[in-house]
Design an enzyme around this catalytic site. Sequence first.
Site, PDB file in Angstrom:
ATOM      1  N   ASP A  24      -7.717  -7.631   1.605  1.00 38.51           N
ATOM      2  CA  ASP A  24      -6.635  -7.863   2.569  1.00 38.51           C
ATOM      3  C   ASP A  24      -7.167  -7.512   3.952  1.00 38.51           C
ATOM      4  O   ASP A  24      -7.990  -6.579   4.078  1.00 38.51           O
ATOM      5  CB  ASP A  24      -5.405  -6.980   2.261  1.00 38.51           C
ATOM      6  CG  ASP A  24      -5.529  -5.597   2.899  1.00 38.51           C
ATOM      7  OD1 ASP A  24      -6.062  -4.701   2.230  1.00 38.51           O
ATOM      8  OD2 ASP A  24      -5.120  -5.441   4.077  1.00 38.51           O
ATOM      9  N   CYS A  64      -6.335 -28.223   7.635  1.00 37.41           N
ATOM     10  CA  CYS A  64      -4.991 -27.655   7.796  1.00 37.41           C
ATOM     11  C   CYS A  64      -4.151 -28.533   8.723  1.00 37.41           C
ATOM     12  O   CYS A  64      -4.683 -29.357   9.486  1.00 37.41           O
ATOM     13  CB  CYS A  64      -5.066 -26.218   8.316  1.00 37.41           C
ATOM     14  SG  CYS A  64      -5.211 -26.044  10.083  1.00 37.41           S
ATOM     15  N   ASP A  94       0.874  -1.160   0.000  1.00 36.42           N
ATOM     16  CA  ASP A  94       0.000   0.000   0.000  1.00 36.42           C
ATOM     17  C   ASP A  94       0.918   1.219   0.000  1.00 36.42           C
ATOM     18  O   ASP A  94       2.149   1.077  -0.014  1.00 36.42           O
ATOM     19  CB  ASP A  94      -0.952  -0.035   1.194  1.00 36.42           C
ATOM     20  CG  ASP A  94      -0.252   0.302   2.487  1.00 36.42           C
ATOM     21  OD1 ASP A  94      -0.930   0.398   3.513  1.00 36.42           O
ATOM     22  OD2 ASP A  94       0.977   0.460   2.475  1.00 36.42           O
ATOM     23  N   SER A  95       0.321   2.425   0.037  1.00 39.44           N
ATOM     24  CA  SER A  95       1.164   3.617  -0.209  1.00 39.44           C
ATOM     25  C   SER A  95       1.391   4.432   1.052  1.00 39.44           C
ATOM     26  O   SER A  95       1.959   5.523   0.984  1.00 39.44           O
ATOM     27  CB  SER A  95       0.459   4.508  -1.239  1.00 39.44           C
ATOM     28  OG  SER A  95      -0.840   4.822  -0.748  1.00 39.44           O
ATOM     29  N   GLY A  96       0.920   3.930   2.194  1.00 40.40           N
ATOM     30  CA  GLY A  96       1.170   4.658   3.439  1.00 40.40           C
ATOM     31  C   GLY A  96       0.141   5.718   3.763  1.00 40.40           C
ATOM     32  O   GLY A  96       0.127   6.239   4.871  1.00 40.40           O
ATOM     33  N   GLY A  97      -0.736   6.031   2.818  1.00 46.07           N
ATOM     34  CA  GLY A  97      -1.732   7.077   3.057  1.00 46.07           C
ATOM     35  C   GLY A  97      -2.552   6.768   4.306  1.00 46.07           C
ATOM     36  O   GLY A  97      -2.721   7.607   5.189  1.00 46.07           O
ATOM     37  N   ASP A 146      -2.506   8.267  -1.519  1.00 52.04           N
ATOM     38  CA  ASP A 146      -3.859   8.806  -1.430  1.00 52.04           C
ATOM     39  C   ASP A 146      -4.086   9.370  -0.034  1.00 52.04           C
ATOM     40  O   ASP A 146      -3.290   9.192   0.870  1.00 52.04           O
ATOM     41  CB  ASP A 146      -4.880   7.691  -1.695  1.00 52.04           C
ATOM     42  CG  ASP A 146      -4.871   6.640  -0.589  1.00 52.04           C
ATOM     43  OD1 ASP A 146      -3.770   6.349  -0.069  1.00 52.04           O
ATOM     44  OD2 ASP A 146      -5.941   6.147  -0.233  1.00 52.04           O
ATOM     45  N   GLY A 151     -10.982   4.202   1.752  1.00 54.99           N
ATOM     46  CA  GLY A 151     -11.879   5.005   2.588  1.00 54.99           C
ATOM     47  C   GLY A 151     -13.005   4.217   3.204  1.00 54.99           C
ATOM     48  O   GLY A 151     -13.993   4.780   3.687  1.00 54.99           O
ATOM     49  N   CYS A 203      -5.102 -28.466  12.431  1.00 50.67           N
ATOM     50  CA  CYS A 203      -6.325 -29.209  12.783  1.00 50.67           C
ATOM     51  C   CYS A 203      -6.129 -30.718  12.654  1.00 50.67           C
ATOM     52  O   CYS A 203      -6.853 -31.503  13.273  1.00 50.67           O
ATOM     53  CB  CYS A 203      -7.485 -28.742  11.910  1.00 50.67           C
ATOM     54  SG  CYS A 203      -8.023 -27.078  12.361  1.00 50.67           S
ATOM     55  N   CYS A 223     -11.787 -28.623   9.100  1.00 49.53           N
ATOM     56  CA  CYS A 223     -10.619 -27.967   8.479  1.00 49.53           C
ATOM     57  C   CYS A 223      -9.543 -29.010   8.175  1.00 49.53           C
ATOM     58  O   CYS A 223      -9.268 -29.893   8.983  1.00 49.53           O
ATOM     59  CB  CYS A 223     -10.069 -26.914   9.448  1.00 49.53           C
ATOM     60  SG  CYS A 223      -8.614 -26.050   8.818  1.00 49.53           S
ATOM     61  N   HIS A 239      -3.647 -21.547  11.389  1.00 52.03           N
ATOM     62  CA  HIS A 239      -5.013 -22.022  11.117  1.00 52.03           C
ATOM     63  C   HIS A 239      -5.904 -20.902  10.587  1.00 52.03           C
ATOM     64  O   HIS A 239      -6.641 -21.089   9.605  1.00 52.03           O
ATOM     65  CB  HIS A 239      -5.655 -22.621  12.379  1.00 52.03           C
ATOM     66  CG  HIS A 239      -7.142 -22.789  12.239  1.00 52.03           C
ATOM     67  ND1 HIS A 239      -7.728 -23.833  11.541  1.00 52.03           N
ATOM     68  CD2 HIS A 239      -8.158 -21.993  12.641  1.00 52.03           C
ATOM     69  CE1 HIS A 239      -9.036 -23.695  11.537  1.00 52.03           C
ATOM     70  NE2 HIS A 239      -9.335 -22.580  12.184  1.00 52.03           N
ATOM     71  N   GLN A 241     -11.546   7.217  -3.686  1.00 51.61           N
ATOM     72  CA  GLN A 241     -12.033   7.717  -2.420  1.00 51.61           C
ATOM     73  C   GLN A 241     -13.436   8.300  -2.615  1.00 51.61           C
ATOM     74  O   GLN A 241     -14.147   7.868  -3.533  1.00 51.61           O
ATOM     75  CB  GLN A 241     -11.048   8.759  -1.846  1.00 51.61           C
ATOM     76  CG  GLN A 241      -9.696   8.176  -1.440  1.00 51.61           C
ATOM     77  CD  GLN A 241      -9.769   7.233  -0.260  1.00 51.61           C
ATOM     78  OE1 GLN A 241     -10.802   7.093   0.399  1.00 51.61           O
ATOM     79  NE2 GLN A 241      -8.660   6.547   0.032  1.00 51.61           N
TER      80      GLN A 241
HETATM   81  C1  LIG Z   1      -8.950  -1.687   8.142  1.00 50.61           C
HETATM   82  N1  LIG Z   1      -9.569  -0.700   7.302  1.00 50.61           N
HETATM   83  C2  LIG Z   1      -8.902  -0.086   6.297  1.00 50.61           C
HETATM   84  N2  LIG Z   1      -9.424   0.889   5.549  1.00 50.61           N
HETATM   85  C3  LIG Z   1      -8.463   1.287   4.691  1.00 50.61           C
HETATM   86  C4  LIG Z   1      -8.441   2.302   3.734  1.00 50.61           C
HETATM   87  C5  LIG Z   1      -7.266   2.517   3.012  1.00 50.61           C
HETATM   88  C6  LIG Z   1      -7.237   3.650   2.019  1.00 50.61           C
HETATM   89  N3  LIG Z   1      -6.084   3.939   1.440  1.00 50.61           N
HETATM   90  O1  LIG Z   1      -8.278   4.309   1.791  1.00 50.61           O
HETATM   91  C7  LIG Z   1      -6.137   1.728   3.221  1.00 50.61           C
HETATM   92  C8  LIG Z   1      -6.152   0.725   4.193  1.00 50.61           C
HETATM   93  C9  LIG Z   1      -7.318   0.511   4.922  1.00 50.61           C
HETATM   94  N4  LIG Z   1      -7.621  -0.345   5.943  1.00 50.61           N
END
Ligand SMILES: CNc1nc2cc(C(N)=O)ccc2[nH]1
Length: 375
Positions: A269, A309, A95-98, A149, A219, A312, A307, A338, A192
Amino acid sequence: MAQPIRFELLRRDGHSQARRGRLTTPHGVIETPVFMPVGTQATVKTMAPWELKEIGAGIILSNTYHLHLRPGEQLIDRAGGLHGFMNWDGAVLTDSGGFQVFSLADLRKITDDGVSFRSHLDGSSHSFTPESVMAIENALGADIIMAFDECPPYPATRAYVETSLRRTVDWAQRCKASHQRPEEQGLFGIVQGGEFLDLRKEAALRLIDLDFPGYAIGGLSVGEPKPLMYDILAYTTPWLPVDKPRYLMGVGSPDDLFEGVERGVDMFDCVLPTRIARNGTVLTSEGKRVMKNARYSDDFLPLDPDCDCRVCKTFSRAYIRHLIKADEVLGIRLTSYHNVYFMLDLMKRIRQSIEADRFLGYKQEFYERYGYNEK
Ligand SMILES: CNc1nc2cc(C(N)=O)ccc2[nH]1
């Protein structure tokens, strides 16, 4: 120009927006819908890469914010990117850290140019701009990278959301312009727009004009009621290209996977499986089980009798409860293994149900056993 990310739409469900697809990346082919285990600091907590491989994980997520602060992208770049550093040969998404800057960092200041903040680790000063974040993600070497973002809080005023949406689109354009490895790393734009449907449509259409190989929906899962999240999702996905992957960021729990797939999402994720595992809570086909509960002290059944796995097949609830109660590290390793297996296996069953044209039937079946009785 060669595209590092290619998406094939294999089948559309006739009774919902659910889709079955295939995402080809430089580090393997990913069947969708897909659940991505979260490896925030270059590890899916307590799990070795060979364990992720043996349970069928094809792609994991890592966080730019955390890795920039520690150990730093220069070191990781010298180690051969995240793949070399972690010795993980599957796909990676960063992800980009936003989101982290807004949820973790202190003393943030946001302008049209970017965000300045203090590290939650040591209070050191940092700043992220679209250009600097692209340089970090290029160095980390993930197969799929997110544009920088701004994720507005919930609730937020329309004026705030409108300003941040336009900033996010402008930043997406700057990310695309400064992306140094477009033939090796697929850049996704992030939609967004908060809870305002007309702004969600504007965000989607403006990002599509910039033409990305995939689109994240951001968002959401930021404290809004789940029905609102689902409604925003149902409205937003139809505006996105049908032949490109849709990625719902930070989501979710088992029910969120069903509700998201039903509304046209391909990629998910969530930290849920590994986070609750560290508290000794496990996901099973009959709902969550809190293993510290005394009821499991002499229960010699597996965590989930349905399960397949290794955990289990090998250990009992009584043994795992003992490990958790005794604060033995093996305990949270077993619950984490698990839980991640459970989420990956659930998504495999969801894919199979779409192929068999029985997605909604499987959803009902799962909900009745898991305990979200839809009736
Ligand atoms: C756990 N909820 C969550 N909402 C998110 C929104 C973003 C986002 N960049 O809008 C990123 C990670 C996120 N994780």
